[in-house]
Design an enzyme around this catalytic site. Sequence first.
Site, mmCIF file in Angstrom:
data_model
loop_
_atom_site.group_PDB
_atom_site.id
_atom_site.type_symbol
_atom_site.label_atom_id
_atom_site.label_comp_id
_atom_site.label_asym_id
_atom_site.label_seq_id
_atom_site.Cartn_x
_atom_site.Cartn_y
_atom_site.Cartn_z
ATOM 1 N N ALA A 68 42.959 58.933 22.631
ATOM 2 C CA ALA A 68 43.834 58.686 23.518
ATOM 3 C C ALA A 68 43.354 58.283 24.616
ATOM 4 O O ALA A 68 42.184 58.520 24.945
ATOM 5 C CB ALA A 68 45.014 59.704 23.830
ATOM 6 N N THR A 109 52.603 64.479 25.072
ATOM 7 C CA THR A 109 52.629 65.196 26.062
ATOM 8 C C THR A 109 53.832 65.609 26.815
ATOM 9 O O THR A 109 54.858 64.762 26.743
ATOM 10 C CB THR A 109 51.801 64.270 27.348
ATOM 11 O OG1 THR A 109 51.518 64.902 28.541
ATOM 12 C CG2 THR A 109 52.240 62.707 27.241
ATOM 13 N N TYR A 133 50.789 56.588 32.310
ATOM 14 C CA TYR A 133 50.384 57.355 30.939
ATOM 15 C C TYR A 133 51.783 57.900 30.269
ATOM 16 O O TYR A 133 51.622 57.865 28.913
ATOM 17 C CB TYR A 133 49.256 58.575 31.443
ATOM 18 C CG TYR A 133 49.162 59.494 30.556
ATOM 19 C CD1 TYR A 133 48.308 59.340 29.545
ATOM 20 C CD2 TYR A 133 49.754 60.947 30.607
ATOM 21 C CE1 TYR A 133 47.970 60.480 28.587
ATOM 22 C CE2 TYR A 133 49.576 61.872 29.602
ATOM 23 C CZ TYR A 133 48.597 61.686 28.827
ATOM 24 O OH TYR A 133 48.196 62.701 27.858
#
Length: 320
Positions: A68, A109, A133
Amino acid sequence: MRILITGAGGQVGFEAARSLAGLGEILCADRVADPALGIAHALDLADAEALRAGVRALAPDVIVNAAAHTAVDAAEDEPELADALNHRAVVVLADVARERGALLLHYSTDYVFGGDGREPYREDHATAPKSVYGRSKLAGEQALAVSGCAFLLLRTAWVYAARGRNFLLTMLRAAAQRPELTVVDDQVGCPTTARFLADTTATLVRRWSQTDAAGRRALEGACHVAGAGQVSWCGFARAIMVQAHALGLLPQATPVRAIASSDYPAKAPRPAYSVLDTTRLRAVFGVTPPHWSQGLQQTLLELAEARRALSATGFEVRRC
Ligand SMILES: NC(=O)c1ccc[n+]([C@@H]2O[C@H](COP(=O)([O-])OP(=O)(O)OC[C@H]3O[C@@H](n4cnc5c(N)ncnc54)[C@H](OP(=O)(O)O)[C@@H]3O)[C@@H](O)[C@H]2O)c1
């Protein structure tokens, strides 16, 4: 089972290669191959067509996508690259997984949440990422959900290990150089060891492989995997200082002064509250996360052991 791990040189990928070793043939890949680390294959997630061809050629039954773009602040300046790695590459991996009838296990996340909550987030809580992100990871999640491939989506938080780029090692380095540390105290989350995440990955893949098609549908989807309890970055730093000193990793427990996020401006905004509810992990998969302080203790013991082994070879160890 042929198990492909992307990002095998990263914190989670590295541990996953160890945890999954007994389950099948492990194929380790990263942006560049690194035989010294056991990474035999180069797969660049930024190059969609090379990625597609490379994964097809490796013919995996399970893909563990630990690669990632994880540099949260840098992502603000390179949204294209963040989207390529965290979203478009997931589309490609999901395509190949669907073609092959393979399982795609992907990580996401706590930064997909807005951070204004006061109760731990369940898997179906509304997302509202604040950073490039977070938005790119959410786009990856959404692509996975509509891809038609069999997938497990593990959302995790505040990941660290005895190696790699992480808060624990940054704090230990800083403590060895400064008389006092200042750390934000108004962001709360769940520190999670890469080892626990990797062991949980192995548990889920094993369970998947032993389950029939109807049962697999009940396992599929998102699952929160994070250390139990909650703490601020400042509280975490203080615990690191105390435990690292007790284990002889630091000459003293360096004092940590609490500051507000507004005193430490970062390029990317972070959620103030990002505690993950792990009820589904416990109920469906029978995995009970250890308290974050236990994970910290284990990781520091691992570091202390590595330091002792290094000292025994006659090398002087100056820093963690
Ligand atoms: N770290 C955290 O606190 C955290 C929190 C929540 C969720 N997660 C998620 O957990 C997963 C694993 O994170 P991690 O902490 O293990 O990350 P990491 O240590 O930064 O590892 C990421 C891996 O991806 C590789 N990579 C980067 N660009 C690539 C490219 N173009 N092609 C192929 N590989 C590439 C990196 O290689 P290089 O080192 O060569 O760049 C590295 O090996 C990610 O999905 C992340 O979003 C992490």
